[in-house]
Design an enzyme around this catalytic site. Structure first.
Site, PDB file in Angstrom:
ATOM      1  CE1 TYR A  30      -3.539  -2.682   0.662  1.00  0.00           C
ATOM      2  CE2 TYR A  30      -2.584  -3.018   2.835  1.00  0.00           C
ATOM      3  CZ  TYR A  30      -3.465  -3.393   1.843  1.00  0.00           C
ATOM      4  OH  TYR A  30      -4.293  -4.465   2.059  1.00  0.00           O
ATOM      5  CD1 TRP A  34      -6.617   2.885   1.774  1.00  0.00           C
ATOM      6  CD2 TRP A  34      -4.494   3.021   1.117  1.00  0.00           C
ATOM      7  NE1 TRP A  34      -6.464   2.103   0.650  1.00  0.00           N
ATOM      8  CE2 TRP A  34      -5.175   2.168   0.227  1.00  0.00           C
ATOM      9  CE3 TRP A  34      -3.141   3.269   0.896  1.00  0.00           C
ATOM     10  CZ2 TRP A  34      -4.550   1.545  -0.856  1.00  0.00           C
ATOM     11  CZ3 TRP A  34      -2.511   2.663  -0.180  1.00  0.00           C
ATOM     12  CH2 TRP A  34      -3.216   1.811  -1.045  1.00  0.00           C
ATOM     13  CD1 TRP A  36      -9.522   2.960   6.558  1.00  0.00           C
ATOM     14  CD2 TRP A  36     -10.786   2.487   8.347  1.00  0.00           C
ATOM     15  NE1 TRP A  36      -9.872   1.630   6.499  1.00  0.00           N
ATOM     16  CE2 TRP A  36     -10.643   1.316   7.577  1.00  0.00           C
ATOM     17  CE3 TRP A  36     -11.544   2.423   9.508  1.00  0.00           C
ATOM     18  CZ2 TRP A  36     -11.224   0.085   7.955  1.00  0.00           C
ATOM     19  CZ3 TRP A  36     -12.126   1.211   9.877  1.00  0.00           C
ATOM     20  CH2 TRP A  36     -11.966   0.057   9.106  1.00  0.00           C
ATOM     21  CD  GLN A 102     -10.150   3.680   3.448  1.00  0.00           C
ATOM     22  OE1 GLN A 102      -9.324   4.455   3.882  1.00  0.00           O
ATOM     23  NE2 GLN A 102      -9.896   2.398   3.297  1.00  0.00           N
ATOM     24  N   GLY A 162     -13.991   0.088   3.898  1.00  0.00           N
ATOM     25  CA  GLY A 162     -12.734  -0.302   4.543  1.00  0.00           C
ATOM     26  C   GLY A 162     -12.688  -1.795   4.822  1.00  0.00           C
ATOM     27  CG  ASP A 164     -11.182  -3.636   0.999  1.00  0.00           C
ATOM     28  OD1 ASP A 164     -11.569  -2.813   1.844  1.00  0.00           O
ATOM     29  OD2 ASP A 164     -10.129  -3.506   0.375  1.00  0.00           O
ATOM     30  NE  ARG A 196      -5.064  -8.406  -1.135  1.00  0.00           N
ATOM     31  CZ  ARG A 196      -5.259  -7.129  -0.821  1.00  0.00           C
ATOM     32  NH1 ARG A 196      -4.997  -6.682   0.389  1.00  0.00           N
ATOM     33  NH2 ARG A 196      -5.747  -6.285  -1.709  1.00  0.00           N
ATOM     34  CD  GLU A 394      -3.353  -5.615   5.318  1.00  0.00           C
ATOM     35  OE1 GLU A 394      -2.516  -6.384   4.779  1.00  0.00           O
ATOM     36  OE2 GLU A 394      -4.227  -5.014   4.666  1.00  0.00           O
TER      37      GLU A 394
HETATM   38  C1  2M8 Z   1      -7.376  -2.481   2.336  1.00  0.00           C
HETATM   39  O1  2M8 Z   1      -7.981  -1.963   1.164  1.00  0.00           O
HETATM   40  C2  2M8 Z   1      -7.284  -1.631  -0.048  1.00  0.00           C
HETATM   41  C3  2M8 Z   1      -8.243  -0.834  -0.918  1.00  0.00           C
HETATM   42  O2  2M8 Z   1      -8.638   0.327  -0.254  1.00  0.00           O
HETATM   43  C4  2M8 Z   1      -6.761  -2.801  -0.837  1.00  0.00           C
HETATM   44  O3  2M8 Z   1      -6.966  -3.954  -0.448  1.00  0.00           O
HETATM   45  O4  2M8 Z   1      -6.135  -2.567  -1.861  1.00  0.00           O
HETATM   46  C5  2M8 Z   1      -8.444  -2.439   3.446  1.00  0.00           C
HETATM   47  O5  2M8 Z   1      -8.076  -3.219   4.543  1.00  0.00           O
HETATM   48  C6  2M8 Z   1      -8.688  -1.004   3.880  1.00  0.00           C
HETATM   49  O6  2M8 Z   1      -9.543  -0.954   4.982  1.00  0.00           O
HETATM   50  C7  2M8 Z   1      -7.381  -0.307   4.230  1.00  0.00           C
HETATM   51  O7  2M8 Z   1      -7.622   1.043   4.490  1.00  0.00           O
HETATM   52  C8  2M8 Z   1      -6.346  -0.444   3.115  1.00  0.00           C
HETATM   53  C9  2M8 Z   1      -4.971   0.070   3.519  1.00  0.00           C
HETATM   54  O8  2M8 Z   1      -4.581  -0.500   4.744  1.00  0.00           O
HETATM   55  O9  2M8 Z   1      -6.204  -1.805   2.713  1.00  0.00           O
END
Ligand code: 2M8
Length: 421
Positions: A30, A34, A36, A102, A162, A164, A196, A394
């Protein structure tokens, strides 16, 4: 290992994920800011550097749209380790961003930050500068996502929740068409596929992203035609709690804004409407698919956010307390994000079963305030055990306790500093 060693590791994680004013959830998987995650991470930064903590929220506000929306992701810089990136979303104003939001918890995190701030002049100047933007953000939720004033805002994408791939969206998402073009997911370069979402879900996530772009991000067109519209119990409860917290902050720091009365009215509307999301059949709070007008009858931990928000009546809180007890005892560690007795429960797959420590923290706060300390304590003890046994992941396998998803995770580090250690 000594407590201070864990605390130092948590602080180090925030520092290695610091991309210069904003914090990525974890490197690689990531690589952007993001919404939240940042709100929670700002709270963690309070234990390292207060100025840096407020900067995190300033960077989030830097991506705010004119209509008040704070986007779900802000693409501050390019990266080829994540998909879909800014080119696919095709959105943003001052900065490239996604076109959805979010869970709006930033005001609640600011209230928590205010409570532990030691630099009071800094706190006051930052809140005075930032709170009006947060008021605009809340007004955006109520205006654009509840145009008929039902008291229950809608979400247009599972990514907005959030949570997903929560089973709660299975039916609503199945009605969304799938994209037919080829694309390459990058998440599977970092994490095992059994932790995932599936391709069938990504195909639909991407359809919605495309739909927003083709609708020119016009709120009326999207409200009328979006093939996915869900009154998400998690977002509704977190928004309610954050609006209460925002009004508290505005009063305390004498912030004037013409939208404040409106926000008080919105709280009343939500209070009147919330029990539409209660099912007598399951004795639980659920999200509702507003296209079919049906409750999403899966039991996910989002239902307990009503206790966190103070939205559930004492009678319902009692029912939810008993439910949480059974739920907590049905997996090795608590609290699984989907009730373990469900046939959809998968203890390792993302939002379909694993434990998320920031969710544990919020649910624990709710039960603590309702004088159900034993549940709050159990969630905290399990969070501590997971952290000590597996590290700063995570999320965590609800039965084996194995760390899942990304490692060195910012919100896990932040929650550890604030609540667990
Ligand atoms: C996860 O979501 C993202 C898309 O927003 C992804 O899987 O690509 C979720 O757990 C989300 O709640 C979280 O904010 C994000 C970054 O940790 O990852």
């Amino acid at each position: 290992m000594k407590l201070s060693t864990y605390q130092n590791t948590a602080k180090e994680i925030l520092k290695i994920n610091d991309f210069g004013g904003y914090t990525v959830p974890t490197k690689g998987l990531y690589p952007f800011q993001w919404n939240w995650d940042s709100a929670i991470t700002a709270l963690g930064w309070m234990y390292v550097d207060e100025k840096r903590a407020w900067k995190e929220i300033e960077m989030l506000i830097a991506g705010q749209w004119q209509n008040g929306m704070l986007p779900h992701i802000i693409f501050h810089q390019e990266s080829d380790t994540y998909f879909p990136g800014p080119d696919v979303w095709g959105a943003g104003e001052k900065l490239h961003s996604t076109s959805i939001s979010q869970p709006p918890i930033v005001a609640s995190m600011m209230l928590e930050m205010a409570a532990i701030a030691t630099d009071k002049p800094l706190l006051e100047s930052k809140l005075k500068a930032m709170l009006p933007a947060i008021v605009d953000y809340h007004l955006w939720w109520y205006r654009d996502r509840d145009p008929q004033n039902t008291g229950l805002v809608s979400s247009y994408h599972p990514w907005e929740s959030g949570m997903d791939n929560s089973p709660a969206w299975d039916d609503a998402l199945a009605a969304v068409p799938q994209v037919e073009w080829e694309y390459q997911r990058r998440d599977l370069n970092h994490v095992d596929s059994d932790q995932r979402p599936h391709k069938a879900q990504y195909d639909r996530y991407l359809y919605l992203v495309d739909f927003f772009k083709k609708s020119n991000f016009d709120p009326q067109i999207i409200y009328q035609n979006c093939p996915y519209k869900v009154q998400d119990i998690g977002i509704i409860a977190m928004l309610y709690k954050a609006t209460l917290d925002l009004l508290t902050l505005c009063q305390q720091f004498k912030i004037e804004h013409q939208g404040l009365d409106q926000l008080s009215k919105e709280l009343e509307l939500t209070e009147q409407a919330i029990d539409q999301l209660w099912s007598d059949e399951t004795q639980f709070y659920h999200s509702r698919n507003t296209i079919t007008n049906e409750l999403c009858l899966d039991q996910t931990s989002a239902g307990f956010m009503t206790v966190y928000a103070g939205l559930s009546s004492p009678e319902k809180t009692q029912i939810l307390t008993e439910c949480a007890q059974t739920w907590a005892n049905s997996s090795q560690y608590s609290l699984a994000s989907t009730i373990p007795s469900s046939e959809k429960y998968e203890p390792q797959r993302y939002w379909r079963g694993p434990i998320w420590l920031h969710i544990n923290w919020m649910i624990a706060q709710g039960f603590e305030k309702s004088n159900q300390n034993f549940i709050a304590e159990k969630l905290q003890q399990d969070a501590k055990a997971l952290l000590k046994e597996s590290g700063f992941f995570e999320y965590f396998h609800a039965d084996s306790g194995q760390g899942c998803g990304g490692d060195n995770f910012s919100w896990t580090a932040a929650i550890a500093l604030h609540w667990i250690l």
